[in-house]
Design an enzyme around this catalytic site. Structure first.
Site, PDB file in Angstrom:
ATOM      1  N   GLU A  53       0.846  -1.197   0.000  1.00  0.00           N
ATOM      2  CA  GLU A  53       0.000   0.000   0.000  1.00  0.00           C
ATOM      3  C   GLU A  53       0.876   1.238   0.000  1.00  0.00           C
ATOM      4  OE1 GLU A  53      -3.088   0.166   2.978  1.00  0.00           O
ATOM      5  OE2 GLU A  53      -2.996   2.363   3.096  1.00  0.00           O
ATOM      6  N   GLU A  90      -2.912  11.166   2.891  1.00  0.00           N
ATOM      7  CA  GLU A  90      -4.029  11.029   3.821  1.00  0.00           C
ATOM      8  C   GLU A  90      -4.096  12.317   4.640  1.00  0.00           C
ATOM      9  OE1 GLU A  90      -5.058   6.875   5.532  1.00  0.00           O
ATOM     10  OE2 GLU A  90      -2.890   7.125   5.783  1.00  0.00           O
TER      11      GLU A  90
END
Length: 274
Positions: free
Chosen positions: A138, A143
């Site tokens: 990932e 974010e």
């Protein structure tokens, strides 16, 4: 839309190999994008559905809404957190190119304006295929969420260890004030998140400021991932706006609808002189 070469990037060095410019109004291209459905991960508050993503005025809009309706997956007595909820209180969208587009190495750029209200958890990320998470690998190009109540922007890379569903994280957490001290109107502007990924490293940037660098010599899976390196294999793209859950924090119900607006997604590959 014409191609504007970012700083330090020239047509002689890189080739634009794939892009989504979102220039036509209506639904995103179904040949490129699919959608997650339902309550998916991290105990998040939103129900994901395709209806919350649309193109308008040259932008892709992922809109989080406060709306209440019955949860079709509700099961009395269920041990699954999503099935325990009788109602859906919020909706949003998670778009993915899984099974439709992936790439190995290169430069990915996403120009976007993110929501920063309480509970907002927007993200730009990639995942690999062929192994379960996190051994698939990932990359969190972006974010945004609150840590102990303090807003942060994060740039992360994760892979697997010897325990199922347990990730090894290389995470950089930058307090949001680092950006807003330089520009009080930062949240009202569009910004460019970039990933440079080659055979040696993953480098993550925000407006040309490097936030994280991860050497691929360190990203080796554990036993479950058969000691492979997930970042030597293609990854697909995800764009989503989550709410609350494990990391999003307390949701500001006065901030709806929340809009996560994406101007473009572009992938470049380096031009090799023969």
């Amino acid at each position: 839309m014409s191609i504007l070469w970012p700083p330090n990037l020239t047509a002689e060095e890189w080739t634009l190999v794939w892009s989504e410019e979102f220039n036509s109004d209506g639904q995103p291209d179904s040949a490129v994008w699919d959608y997650e459905q339902g309550f998916v991960r991290n105990h998040e508050a939103q129900w994901y559905q395709a209806e919350n993503a649309f193109q308008r005025d040259g932008l892709l809009v992922i809109e989080a809404r406060r709306e209440q309706k019955p949860n079709p997956t509700y099961r009395e007595g269920s041990r699954h957190w999503g099935q325990q909820r009788p109602t859906i209180d919020y909706t949003s969208a998670c778009m993915t190119t899984q099974g439709k587009y992936s790439f190995l190495y290169g430069r990915m750029e996403v120009c976007a304006r993110i929501p920063t209200a309480g509970g907002a958890w927007p993200a730009i990320w990639t995942l690999g295929s062929g192994m379960e998470w996190p051994s698939c690998g990932e990359i969190d190009v972006m974010e945004f969420y609150r840590i102990n109540g303090v807003p942060h922007i994060l740039a992360n890379v994760a892979w697997g260890d010897d325990q199922r569903y347990h990730a090894v994280w290389n995470s950089r957490r930058v307090p949001f004030i680092h950006f807003t001290q330089r520009d009080a109107d930062w949240a009202q502007r569009f910004h460019v998140w970039r990933m440079d990924w080659d055979e040696t490293a993953i480098r993550l940037y925000l407006d040309d400021e490097q936030l994280n660098e991860v050497s691929l010599s360190t990203t080796i899976n554990g036993r479950i991932g058969r000691h492979t390196n997930p970042f030597t294999r293609p990854q697909y793209i995800l764009l989503n706006l989550a709410l609350g859950g494990d990391n999003g924090g307390t949701i500001d119900d006065t901030a709806f609808p929340m809009r996560y607006e994406i101007d473009y997604v572009r992938v470049y590959q380096q031009h090799l002189n023969e």
